[in-house]
Write a protein that holds these residues in place. Structure first.
Motif, PDB file in Angstrom:
ATOM      1  N   VAL A 315      -2.082  22.809  -6.022  1.00  0.00           N
ATOM      2  CA  VAL A 315      -2.305  21.383  -5.299  1.00  0.00           C
ATOM      3  C   VAL A 315      -0.473  22.003  -3.120  1.00  0.00           C
ATOM      4  O   VAL A 315       0.503  22.916  -3.681  1.00  0.00           O
ATOM      5  CB  VAL A 315      -1.426  20.384  -5.039  1.00  0.00           C
ATOM      6  N   GLY A 316      -1.207  21.541  -2.176  1.00  0.00           N
ATOM      7  CA  GLY A 316       0.541  20.958  -1.467  1.00  0.00           C
ATOM      8  C   GLY A 316       0.864  20.232  -1.356  1.00  0.00           C
ATOM      9  O   GLY A 316       1.142  19.995  -2.650  1.00  0.00           O
ATOM     10  N   ASN A 317       1.750  20.003  -0.546  1.00  0.00           N
ATOM     11  CA  ASN A 317       2.944  19.583  -0.146  1.00  0.00           C
ATOM     12  C   ASN A 317       2.381  17.929  -0.412  1.00  0.00           C
ATOM     13  O   ASN A 317       3.246  17.177  -1.133  1.00  0.00           O
ATOM     14  CB  ASN A 317       4.125  19.791   0.382  1.00  0.00           C
ATOM     15  N   GLU A 318       1.483  17.397  -0.158  1.00  0.00           N
ATOM     16  CA  GLU A 318       1.118  16.341  -0.024  1.00  0.00           C
ATOM     17  C   GLU A 318       0.248  15.714  -0.836  1.00  0.00           C
ATOM     18  O   GLU A 318      -1.046  16.145  -1.675  1.00  0.00           O
ATOM     19  CB  GLU A 318       0.259  16.091   1.438  1.00  0.00           C
ATOM     20  N   ILE A 319       1.127  15.028  -2.019  1.00  0.00           N
ATOM     21  CA  ILE A 319       0.055  14.899  -3.518  1.00  0.00           C
ATOM     22  C   ILE A 319      -0.876  13.286  -3.644  1.00  0.00           C
ATOM     23  O   ILE A 319      -1.738  13.522  -3.273  1.00  0.00           O
ATOM     24  CB  ILE A 319       1.061  15.437  -4.584  1.00  0.00           C
ATOM     25  N   LEU A 320       0.656  12.537  -4.121  1.00  0.00           N
ATOM     26  CA  LEU A 320      -0.181  11.241  -3.897  1.00  0.00           C
ATOM     27  C   LEU A 320       1.107  10.445  -3.403  1.00  0.00           C
ATOM     28  O   LEU A 320       2.551  10.517  -3.894  1.00  0.00           O
ATOM     29  CB  LEU A 320       0.144  11.232  -4.912  1.00  0.00           C
ATOM     30  N   ILE A 338       4.892  -1.984  -6.804  1.00  0.00           N
ATOM     31  CA  ILE A 338       4.924  -0.149  -7.074  1.00  0.00           C
ATOM     32  C   ILE A 338       4.637   0.342  -6.373  1.00  0.00           C
ATOM     33  O   ILE A 338       3.516   0.946  -5.467  1.00  0.00           O
ATOM     34  CB  ILE A 338       3.407  -0.466  -8.399  1.00  0.00           C
ATOM     35  N   SER A 339       5.898   0.709  -5.598  1.00  0.00           N
ATOM     36  CA  SER A 339       5.407   2.366  -4.682  1.00  0.00           C
ATOM     37  C   SER A 339       6.276   3.551  -5.476  1.00  0.00           C
ATOM     38  O   SER A 339       6.995   3.699  -5.834  1.00  0.00           O
ATOM     39  CB  SER A 339       6.344   1.708  -3.839  1.00  0.00           C
ATOM     40  N   PHE A 340       5.753   4.388  -5.475  1.00  0.00           N
ATOM     41  CA  PHE A 340       6.780   6.096  -5.881  1.00  0.00           C
ATOM     42  C   PHE A 340       5.796   7.257  -5.003  1.00  0.00           C
ATOM     43  O   PHE A 340       4.194   6.702  -4.479  1.00  0.00           O
ATOM     44  CB  PHE A 340       6.585   6.269  -7.490  1.00  0.00           C
ATOM     45  N   LEU A 365      -5.204   4.798 -10.097  1.00  0.00           N
ATOM     46  CA  LEU A 365      -4.414   5.907  -9.498  1.00  0.00           C
ATOM     47  C   LEU A 365      -5.879   6.826  -9.424  1.00  0.00           C
ATOM     48  O   LEU A 365      -5.737   7.416  -8.357  1.00  0.00           O
ATOM     49  CB  LEU A 365      -3.493   6.076 -10.525  1.00  0.00           C
ATOM     50  N   SER A 366      -6.414   6.491 -10.709  1.00  0.00           N
ATOM     51  CA  SER A 366      -8.273   7.335 -10.648  1.00  0.00           C
ATOM     52  C   SER A 366      -9.121   6.932  -9.477  1.00  0.00           C
ATOM     53  O   SER A 366     -10.221   7.663  -9.820  1.00  0.00           O
ATOM     54  CB  SER A 366      -8.823   7.162 -12.307  1.00  0.00           C
ATOM     55  N   GLY A 367      -9.089   5.503  -9.602  1.00  0.00           N
ATOM     56  CA  GLY A 367      -9.812   4.983  -8.537  1.00  0.00           C
ATOM     57  C   GLY A 367     -10.866   4.156  -9.430  1.00  0.00           C
ATOM     58  O   GLY A 367     -11.932   3.338  -8.500  1.00  0.00           O
ATOM     59  N   GLU A 368     -10.618   3.783  -9.948  1.00  0.00           N
ATOM     60  CA  GLU A 368     -11.824   3.615 -11.275  1.00  0.00           C
ATOM     61  C   GLU A 368     -11.781   1.850 -10.824  1.00  0.00           C
ATOM     62  O   GLU A 368     -12.868   0.854 -10.414  1.00  0.00           O
ATOM     63  CB  GLU A 368     -11.321   3.458 -12.762  1.00  0.00           C
ATOM     64  N   GLN A 369     -10.761   1.414 -10.564  1.00  0.00           N
ATOM     65  CA  GLN A 369     -10.155  -0.449 -10.029  1.00  0.00           C
ATOM     66  C   GLN A 369      -9.045  -0.224  -8.267  1.00  0.00           C
ATOM     67  O   GLN A 369      -8.510   1.027  -8.606  1.00  0.00           O
ATOM     68  CB  GLN A 369      -9.135  -1.001 -10.897  1.00  0.00           C
ATOM     69  N   GLU A 370     -10.014  -1.058  -7.948  1.00  0.00           N
ATOM     70  CA  GLU A 370      -8.959  -1.760  -6.498  1.00  0.00           C
ATOM     71  C   GLU A 370      -7.923  -2.103  -6.405  1.00  0.00           C
ATOM     72  O   GLU A 370      -7.636  -3.317  -7.176  1.00  0.00           O
ATOM     73  CB  GLU A 370     -10.293  -2.214  -5.488  1.00  0.00           C
ATOM     74  N   ASP A 372      -5.024  -5.338  -5.568  1.00  0.00           N
ATOM     75  CA  ASP A 372      -4.847  -6.523  -5.371  1.00  0.00           C
ATOM     76  C   ASP A 372      -4.562  -6.504  -3.674  1.00  0.00           C
ATOM     77  O   ASP A 372      -5.509  -7.185  -2.516  1.00  0.00           O
ATOM     78  CB  ASP A 372      -4.189  -7.373  -5.311  1.00  0.00           C
ATOM     79  N   SER A 373      -3.249  -5.105  -4.077  1.00  0.00           N
ATOM     80  CA  SER A 373      -3.145  -4.981  -2.004  1.00  0.00           C
ATOM     81  C   SER A 373      -2.771  -3.817  -2.102  1.00  0.00           C
ATOM     82  O   SER A 373      -1.599  -3.375  -3.582  1.00  0.00           O
ATOM     83  CB  SER A 373      -1.849  -5.761  -1.970  1.00  0.00           C
ATOM     84  N   GLY A 374      -1.907  -3.316  -0.973  1.00  0.00           N
ATOM     85  CA  GLY A 374      -1.468  -1.916  -1.225  1.00  0.00           C
ATOM     86  C   GLY A 374      -1.744  -0.650  -1.060  1.00  0.00           C
ATOM     87  O   GLY A 374      -2.983  -1.444  -0.891  1.00  0.00           O
ATOM     88  N   GLU A 375      -1.512   0.372  -0.922  1.00  0.00           N
ATOM     89  CA  GLU A 375      -2.360   1.713  -0.565  1.00  0.00           C
ATOM     90  C   GLU A 375      -2.319   2.915  -1.510  1.00  0.00           C
ATOM     91  O   GLU A 375      -0.614   2.731  -2.002  1.00  0.00           O
ATOM     92  CB  GLU A 375      -1.798   2.138   1.031  1.00  0.00           C
ATOM     93  N   ILE A 376      -2.956   3.614  -2.285  1.00  0.00           N
ATOM     94  CA  ILE A 376      -3.272   5.280  -2.808  1.00  0.00           C
ATOM     95  C   ILE A 376      -3.727   6.058  -1.806  1.00  0.00           C
ATOM     96  O   ILE A 376      -4.866   6.131  -1.678  1.00  0.00           O
ATOM     97  CB  ILE A 376      -4.267   4.935  -3.711  1.00  0.00           C
ATOM     98  N   LYS A 377      -3.093   6.971  -2.089  1.00  0.00           N
ATOM     99  CA  LYS A 377      -3.104   7.791  -1.013  1.00  0.00           C
ATOM    100  C   LYS A 377      -2.290   9.466  -0.898  1.00  0.00           C
ATOM    101  O   LYS A 377      -1.919  10.154  -1.726  1.00  0.00           O
ATOM    102  CB  LYS A 377      -1.952   8.245   0.499  1.00  0.00           C
ATOM    103  N   TRP A 378      -4.446   9.635  -2.314  1.00  0.00           N
ATOM    104  CA  TRP A 378      -4.237  11.458  -2.019  1.00  0.00           C
ATOM    105  C   TRP A 378      -3.974  12.465  -1.353  1.00  0.00           C
ATOM    106  O   TRP A 378      -4.459  11.922   0.207  1.00  0.00           O
ATOM    107  CB  TRP A 378      -5.186  11.857  -3.457  1.00  0.00           C
TER     108      TRP A 378
END
Length: 530
Positions: A315-320, A338-340, A365-370, A372-378
């Motif tokens: 994996v590169g430097n940008e993970i999650l 939730i932020s990390f 995190l797995s994409g199985e659910q969305e 309500d607000s916020g963002e997941i960046k893989w």
């Protein structure tokens, strides 16, 4: 004290174990271990008198009281919580009922008075006046507050029902405790409380558990069911494990030397037995050969699967990056801001009191659910593989056999490859033709781990992967995740599993998260939890 004399158990032509001779003494805690199907729960039932052995006897002094952790979570649904705990001492509870019935009589006579006096004496001698207080303390120690002590058991959730049954088993200072998986459904605080209780317990404890940290903490002895025998060893689980591995290695090494010597002598005899000048030496070598015994190593019932995760690319430097995730379900806010960010070499344990919230985070995190607000960046180089807590959708409606179930996830479709892979995961021979939907809980978990291994991902997401696994499979998975070079984000109830894998702890709370680069033990110490 329990004395086991010449006990064996046979079902038809099959013997589960034979010639068992053991003594369990007060002040000690015995961890009963063995592979799935070896007979751990069955042996406990023999000790408790629920099953008669085929041969031999169990001797328990007549005045000693045995208490057994019940497994029927619905048996006391119509009882009050506090009364259910007190029923752990059956004789005390009988006295209480008989007393109440006598005092409720309208025609209370002299004979009733004499009987009531006898009961009062026995009641006081058994600590009856402290029964409510003791039961309450046990419940509170296990995390059940006083507001729940007078509700009916059926009104509790599944986890709290288990705690009530555990409190029932511990109630009334029994002489002998038989506990089958007592840490199931317990949070870390409740497990710690139970450990302290057992460490101070003056009687005899025999416990079955898949929690290695628990066994290491409370056990003075390990009782191992293997090779159709039951043997007792001094020390905790880690001491037994290290010793057993060393003994097996020494036996193998010794046998290898003997086998090499046998081959050398056989070759000499073959070469020179027809040669007159060497015939005496050949005869001498043959006598030596006759004296060498290669110790037979019995086939153990204990089997360790091969668990190894390999990443197809690093994996590169940008993970999650998780940014301000919020999630509410049925009016209950599960995830709050939730932020990390996941960095290289992070192996993160997600912990917290609300398991539903943690599972929801994994689904997001797995994409199985969305959210309500916020963002997941893989990151673009990140490839994730997800182990869900509930795997039923992969098996319940599946009409495939195990071979073809696994073939769905494999690039190599050849039968030889798939059979080899299944063999490493303890599915050999005809097991490959088993219908996927009839697998046991532990077998399904091994299949799901196989699916992840075949994917070659560099980020692993695992929600309670140790559920349903035996000690051998937990150990194999534990070692596999320690060796994995990619990122791991996981949750588990297994203390040792978390401590040996995680280098970062994220606790999910109603207010957000607590995020620490630390080991699990250091995190608990910082929070004041032993």
């Amino acid at each position: 004290m329990i004395t086991v004399n010449n006990v064996s158990l046979q079902f038809g032509p099959s013997k589960l174990f034979t010639d068992v001779n053991l003594k369990f003494t007060p002040g000690n805690c015995y961890g009963l271990i063995g592979a799935n199907g070896a007979g751990k729960s069955t042996f406990l039932k023999i000790l408790s008198g629920d099953i008669e052995p085929s041969t031999g006897e169990i001797i328990i002094p007549p005045k000693e009281r045995m208490s057994v952790l019940k497994q029927d979570h619905f048996q006391y649904d119509d009882c009050e919580v506090l009364q259910t705990v007190i029923r752990g001492n059956a004789r005390l509870y009988e006295i209480m009922l008989e007393k109440d019935a006598l005092y409720a009589k309208e025609d209370f006579n002299d004979d009733d008075g004499i009987r009531a006096s006898e009961l009062e004496g026995e009641f006081a001698e058994m600590g009856g006046w402290e029964a409510d207080s003791e039961a309450s303390q046990l419940l509170q120690g296990l995390g059940i507050g006083t507001e729940l002590h007078y509700v009916q058991v059926k009104d509790l959730n599944g986890g709290d029902k288990v705690k009530v049954l555990l409190a029932q088993a511990l109630f009334g200072r029994p002489d002998i405790l038989l506990l089958d998986e007592p840490t199931n459904h317990l949070d870390i605080q409740s497990v710690n409380w139970l450990e302290d209780f057992l460490l101070d317990f003056v009687g005899t404890v025999i416990v079955v558990s898949h929690d290695r940290h628990f066994l290491n903490t409370v056990c003075t002895h390990i009782v191992d069911i293997d090779f159709g025998k039951i043997k007792m060893y001094v020390g905790n689980y880690d001491f037994w494990y290290d010793s057993s591995q060393l003994i097996q290695s020494l036996i193998k090494a010794q046998n290898k030397k003997k086998e090499d010597k046998i081959k050398e002598l056989q070759n000499f005899i073959k070469r020179f037995s027809a040669n007159k000048s060497k015939s005496k030496q050949a005869t001498s070598r043959k006598k030596m050969l006759d004296k060498i015994d290669v110790e037979d190593m019995p086939a153990s019932t204990r089997r360790y699967p091969f668990v190894s995760f390999n990443q197809d690319r690093e994996v590169g430097n940008e993970i999650l990056n998780v940014e301000q995730i919020n999630k509410t379900i049925d009016g209950t806010k599960l995830l709050n801001n939730i932020s990390f960010r996941v960095n290289k070499e992070d192996k993160i344990a997600i912990i917290g009191e609300d398991e539903i919230a943690i599972t929801e985070l994994f689904k997001i995190l797995s994409g199985e659910q969305e959210p309500d607000s916020g963002e997941i960046k893989w990151g673009v180089t990140a490839t994730e593989s997800y182990f869900p807590k509930d795997n039923s959708e992969f098996f319940n409606e599946c009409n495939l056999d195990l071979m073809n179930w696994l073939r769905q996830f494999s690039e190599d479709q050849t039968e030889s490859y798939l059979r080899g892979f299944l063999g490493r995961m303890l599915f050999s021979g005809e097991d490959a033709k088993k219908p996927a939907h009839v697998l046991s809980g532990g077998e399904k978990v091994r299949c799901m781990l196989s699916r992840m291994m075949l994917k070659g991902s560099n980020v692993l997401l695992l929600d309670q992967p140790t559920n349903h696994l035996d000690l051998e499979s937990i150990t194999a998975l534990n070692n596999g995740l320690i060796s994995f070079k990619g990122n791991v984000i996981f949750t588990s109830h297994d203390h040792q599993f978390i401590q040996t894998i995680a280098n970062r702890i994220i606790e999910v709370t109603p207010e957000g998260i607590i995020d620490k680069m630390t080991t699990y033990d250091e995190y608990l110490t910082e929070k004041g939890i032993k």
